[in-house]
Enzyme design. Sequence first.
Site, short mmCIF file in Angstrom:
data_model
loop_
_atom_site.label_atom_id
_atom_site.label_comp_id
_atom_site.label_asym_id
_atom_site.label_seq_id
_atom_site.Cartn_x
_atom_site.Cartn_y
_atom_site.Cartn_z
N HIS A 130 13.19 62.41 50.77
CA HIS A 130 13.42 63.84 50.51
C HIS A 130 14.91 64.16 50.51
CE1 HIS A 130 9.09 64.55 52.12
NE2 HIS A 130 9.09 64.18 50.87
N CYS A 138 24.32 65.41 41.73
CA CYS A 138 24.44 66.06 40.42
C CYS A 138 23.08 66.02 39.73
CB CYS A 138 25.47 65.33 39.56
SG CYS A 138 25.46 65.87 37.85
N CYS A 141 23.74 63.72 36.14
CA CYS A 141 23.85 62.25 36.13
C CYS A 141 23.28 61.61 37.41
CB CYS A 141 25.32 61.85 35.95
SG CYS A 141 26.36 62.32 37.34
N CYS A 164 30.41 64.27 35.26
CA CYS A 164 29.76 64.72 34.01
C CYS A 164 29.74 66.23 33.86
CB CYS A 164 28.33 64.17 33.96
SG CYS A 164 27.18 65.09 35.00
N THR A 202 4.78 62.11 61.70
CA THR A 202 4.48 62.81 60.45
C THR A 202 3.03 63.27 60.43
OG1 THR A 202 4.46 62.69 58.03
CG2 THR A 202 3.96 60.66 59.21
N SER A 203 2.79 64.43 59.81
CA SER A 203 1.42 64.93 59.68
C SER A 203 0.71 64.23 58.52
CB SER A 203 1.45 66.44 59.44
OG SER A 203 2.25 66.74 58.31
N ASN A 227 2.31 59.33 67.26
CA ASN A 227 2.36 60.75 66.95
C ASN A 227 1.86 61.56 68.16
OD1 ASN A 227 3.13 62.13 64.41
ND2 ASN A 227 1.24 63.26 64.79
N1 APR Z 1 6.98 62.92 68.87
C1 APR Z 1 6.03 62.45 68.00
N2 APR Z 1 5.37 63.23 67.10
C2 APR Z 1 5.67 64.55 67.11
C3 APR Z 1 6.63 65.12 68.01
C4 APR Z 1 7.29 64.23 68.93
N3 APR Z 1 8.19 64.67 69.79
N4 APR Z 1 6.69 66.45 67.78
C5 APR Z 1 5.81 66.71 66.76
N5 APR Z 1 5.20 65.57 66.37
C6 APR Z 1 4.22 65.37 65.27
C7 APR Z 1 3.30 66.55 65.02
O1 APR Z 1 2.11 66.37 65.77
C8 APR Z 1 3.03 66.44 63.51
O2 APR Z 1 1.89 65.62 63.28
O3 APR Z 1 4.99 65.22 64.10
C9 APR Z 1 4.27 65.72 62.97
C10 APR Z 1 5.22 66.60 62.17
O4 APR Z 1 4.55 66.99 61.00
P1 APR Z 1 5.26 67.98 59.95
O5 APR Z 1 5.93 69.07 60.66
O6 APR Z 1 4.23 68.31 58.94
O7 APR Z 1 6.44 67.08 59.33
P2 APR Z 1 6.38 65.99 58.17
O8 APR Z 1 5.11 65.22 58.21
O9 APR Z 1 7.63 65.22 58.25
O10 APR Z 1 6.41 66.91 56.84
C11 APR Z 1 6.50 66.25 55.61
O11 APR Z 1 6.79 68.34 54.49
O12 APR Z 1 7.63 70.43 54.48
C12 APR Z 1 7.81 69.19 53.96
O13 APR Z 1 9.81 68.25 53.13
C13 APR Z 1 9.15 68.58 54.31
O14 APR Z 1 9.63 66.25 54.81
C14 APR Z 1 8.78 67.31 55.09
C15 APR Z 1 7.35 67.06 54.65
#
Ligand code: APR
Length: 262
Positions: A130, A138, A141, A164, A202-203, A227
């Site tokens: 991301h 840019c 280019c 460019c 990450t979610s 997570n």
């Molecule tokens: N340690 C481990 N996990 C954690 C912690 C922590 N301290 N705090 C929160 N979390 C978990 C949450 O339970 C959730 O599942 O991290 C996850 C964060 O999820 P999101 O907020 O949805 O972030 P992400 O998955 O990176 O989002 C993906 O969405 O909005 C766009 O571009 C943005 O890159 C981002 C993308």
Amino acid sequence: MATSGNGQVWALEQAADLLISCRYVIAMTGAGVSVESGIPPFRGPGGLWTKHGEPPLDGYQRFLADPQGYWQQRLTAPSEIVQALAQAQPNAGHYALVELERVGILRYLITQNIDNLHRAAGHQRVAEIHGNSQLLRCIGCSRRFVKEAIAIALEALPPRCPACAGIIKSDTVHFGEPIPQDVLEICVRETREADCMLVAGTSAVVYPAASFPQMIQEQGGDIIEVNLDDTPLTPLADCSVRGRFGEILPTLVELVRTKLTA
Ligand code: APR
């Protein structure tokens, strides 16, 4: 396969054994890994989108329609995340991943985060799917620049590419913007090569990043999830450790180190 108590110990052991026994381990991280560095997540409790609502999905089209307005906004009223990014430092979890790279276990790191914290911690092989908030790009280019390399003046917006004359934007990928081809190719190449992916903070709901763990599973590889909460990935994971990234990763790396020297 979420765990607690003894299950948590088992999951950590399982994760350490997989990291040691797998041939080609990569990682993928999200906003959760930077929460302990003071950057809010997007979803769930305390999430930016939870507080302010999801942003419009045509952010990039809005930029293209009025790049001058975008820059005026950015220079005169920096958003909450821009302020948090300015203060943030890597946490113990970021350094633990660097250690896994240093000992040769972690081959590549894909991050959805724009915060530059993996690089700041010393990580070498990183793909920022991301983009990186410390860089500019840019749209003509696709060259990237450090901020200092581009003259940005309120009276001459949008800034232009020195190569460019194309329009310059942040390197971060807006909703509705295609993922830069060079980064996407690296992510797909490394995912195809891997037989194990460590997925943290990450979610796992935003694509194409969320497709990479699925590719690993489809090609018979293993998934380790770290997570705070369950995610759509949890049922696919070979082991899933619950807890804070900044606490779990150093514990996991210590376990790996102990097993490697046993
Ligand atoms: N340690 C481990 N996990 C954690 C912690 C922590 N301290 N705090 C929160 N979390 C978990 C949450 O339970 C959730 O599942 O991290 C996850 C964060 O999820 P999101 O907020 O949805 O972030 P992400 O998955 O990176 O989002 C993906 O969405 O909005 C766009 O571009 C943005 O890159 C981002 C993308």
